[in-house]
Scaffold this active site. Structure first.
Site, short mmCIF file in Angstrom:
data_model
loop_
_atom_site.label_atom_id
_atom_site.label_comp_id
_atom_site.label_asym_id
_atom_site.label_seq_id
_atom_site.Cartn_x
_atom_site.Cartn_y
_atom_site.Cartn_z
N ASN A 12 -5.49 -1.61 -1.21
CA ASN A 12 -4.80 -1.79 -2.48
C ASN A 12 -5.73 -2.52 -3.44
O ASN A 12 -6.01 -3.71 -3.24
CB ASN A 12 -3.51 -2.58 -2.26
CG ASN A 12 -2.70 -2.75 -3.53
OD1 ASN A 12 -3.17 -2.47 -4.62
ND2 ASN A 12 -1.47 -3.20 -3.39
N THR A 14 -5.26 -3.76 -6.22
CA THR A 14 -4.62 -4.78 -7.07
C THR A 14 -4.00 -5.91 -6.25
O THR A 14 -3.32 -6.77 -6.80
CB THR A 14 -3.53 -4.16 -7.95
OG1 THR A 14 -2.49 -3.62 -7.12
CG2 THR A 14 -4.10 -3.05 -8.82
N ASP A 71 1.25 -7.67 2.49
CA ASP A 71 2.26 -7.19 3.43
C ASP A 71 2.93 -5.90 2.96
O ASP A 71 3.38 -5.10 3.77
CB ASP A 71 3.31 -8.27 3.66
CG ASP A 71 2.77 -9.44 4.49
OD1 ASP A 71 1.79 -9.21 5.23
OD2 ASP A 71 3.31 -10.55 4.40
N GLY A 72 2.98 -5.69 1.64
CA GLY A 72 3.56 -4.46 1.12
C GLY A 72 2.74 -3.24 1.50
O GLY A 72 3.28 -2.20 1.91
N ASN A 75 3.16 -2.64 5.24
CA ASN A 75 4.45 -2.03 5.54
C ASN A 75 4.43 -0.53 5.26
O ASN A 75 4.97 0.26 6.03
CB ASN A 75 5.56 -2.71 4.74
CG ASN A 75 6.91 -2.06 4.95
OD1 ASN A 75 7.30 -1.15 4.20
ND2 ASN A 75 7.63 -2.48 5.96
N GLU A 76 3.81 -0.15 4.16
CA GLU A 76 3.71 1.29 3.84
C GLU A 76 2.92 2.03 4.91
O GLU A 76 3.30 3.13 5.33
CB GLU A 76 3.06 1.49 2.48
CG GLU A 76 4.00 1.38 1.30
CD GLU A 76 3.44 2.05 0.05
OE1 GLU A 76 2.90 3.17 0.17
OE2 GLU A 76 3.52 1.44 -1.02
N THR A 97 -1.04 -12.22 -0.78
CA THR A 97 -0.75 -13.63 -1.05
C THR A 97 -0.39 -14.39 0.21
O THR A 97 -1.06 -15.34 0.60
CB THR A 97 0.39 -13.74 -2.08
OG1 THR A 97 0.07 -12.97 -3.23
CG2 THR A 97 0.59 -15.19 -2.50
N GLU A 281 10.43 -6.23 0.84
CA GLU A 281 10.74 -5.18 -0.12
C GLU A 281 12.15 -4.64 0.13
O GLU A 281 12.69 -4.77 1.23
CB GLU A 281 9.72 -4.03 -0.01
CG GLU A 281 8.26 -4.45 -0.18
CD GLU A 281 7.94 -4.94 -1.57
OE1 GLU A 281 8.65 -4.54 -2.53
OE2 GLU A 281 6.97 -5.71 -1.72
#
Length: 339
Positions: A12, A14, A71-72, A75-76, A97, A281
């Protein structure tokens, strides 16, 4: 002809402080040194970008998928491979973070190069449990109730700048809005039926970076650790939060603390919306069933350090924790004097 193993880095661009890209060339070299023909994919803002790429790579026979992000992103990637028959080994490079799951696996969270180098260690892989919630998967925590909604409400910029302190600040702000919900929770032949402020279903011992909340969680035993917080007022919730930070909440009568493989959560009032949070999420609304998939995915981890029960936190985190506990004590003292 020798067929080389293949690795796909899904990152990612970003996440966190957006520094991963500068380390990418060195990280590619590390996986090449480990014997993997390695390529990289930068996620896009499109929905399920990391999930779809993880599914594609798994179906094309990749041996290793590296999830680089917060973590997002992780998870994906989990959701992209958990439902498949062929599930590549998973490596994690923290770039977010809090990086709860990396903390649980003792993966270096502030050094992407060091995290990548775990692939070079001999004792590096083991199989972990994955949670299934409805048709979705999670690797760390599922939760529901007013307090769990703070994850959505802490702005990403605030989390990047202030880390754990942001969760404390938002959590304290939300406490006056707590609304207990009548619910039925079934778990391995047992049942709780009554009013609850929140429930938490954990696979690891790291919840928002706080490792004392679920101190005895196991990564591979086929059991969730479930916490139900019964109906509480503002002072009780503050007190419980302070006790949880110190690991003193497990025997509190306002808490149900159990191990279970199968859990079902059902709101009893049709007018109550019970949002389920999966790994930070939105994961749908209850009613919902949860199942622990024992040792479902092989991961690269810092196995030499996982058995170490010592909990290491930064000095900044300790100061925030101490300030919060002191604030709770001050509020309780004030309430007692008023009464």
């Amino acid at each position: 002809m020798t067929v080389r193993k293949r690795a796909r880095i899904i990152y990612n661009p970003t996440s966190g402080r957006e520094t991963f890209r500068s380390d990418l060339v060195d990280i590619l070299s590390i996986y090449e040194k480990a014997g993997y023909e390695t390529s990289a994919f930068a996620t896009t803002p499109a929905p399920d970008s990391a999930k779809n790429e993880a599914t594609r790579a798994a179906k094309e026979g990749f041996d290793l998928i590296v999830a680089a992000g917060g973590d997002g992103t992780l998870n994906e990637v989990i959701n992209g491979i958990a439902g498949l028959e062929h599930r590549p080994t998973l490596a994690i490079i923290p770039a977010g973070t809090t990086n709860d799951y990396a903390r649980a696996l003792r993966i270096p969270r502030d050094d992407p190069i060091a995290a990548a180098k775990l692939i070079l260690k001999k004792n590096k892989k083991f199989k972990i449990d994955i949670g299934k919630a409805g048709e979705n998967y999670f690797m760390n925590i599922a939760a529901g109730g007013t307090m769990t909604e703070l994850t959505y409400e802490v702005p990403s910029q605030m989390k990047s700048l202030f880390g754990y302190a942001a969760y404390f600040a938002k959590g304290a702000e939300l406490i006056p809005r707590i609304k207990p919900i009548e619910m039925q929770i079934k778990y391995d032949g047992k049942e709780y039926r009554g009013s609850a402020t929140m429930f938490m279903i954990a696979l690891t011992n790291s919840v928002g970076g706080f490792e004392q909340i679920v101190p005895d969680a196991s990564l591979d035993d086929g059991k969730f650790t479930m916490i139900i917080v019964k109906k509480t007022n503002m002072i009780d919730m503050l007190s419980l939060m302070a006790k949880a930070l110190q690991g003193k909440h497990l025997d509190d009568p306002r808490i149900i603390y159990e191990k279970a493989t199968d859990i079902e959560v059902i709101p009893l009032n049709k007018d109550d919306r019970l949002i389920v949070n999966l790994d930070g999420e939105y994961g749908g609304d209850a009613p919902m069933k949860f199942h622990d998939l024992k040792q479902h995915i092989e991961v690269v981890a810092n196995l030499d350090e996982i058995p170490d029960d010592a909990i290491t936190v930064s000095d900044d985190f300790k100061r925030v924790e101490q300030d919060f506990v002191k604030s709770v004590d001050d509020i309780k003292d004030h309430e007692e004097k008023q009464n």
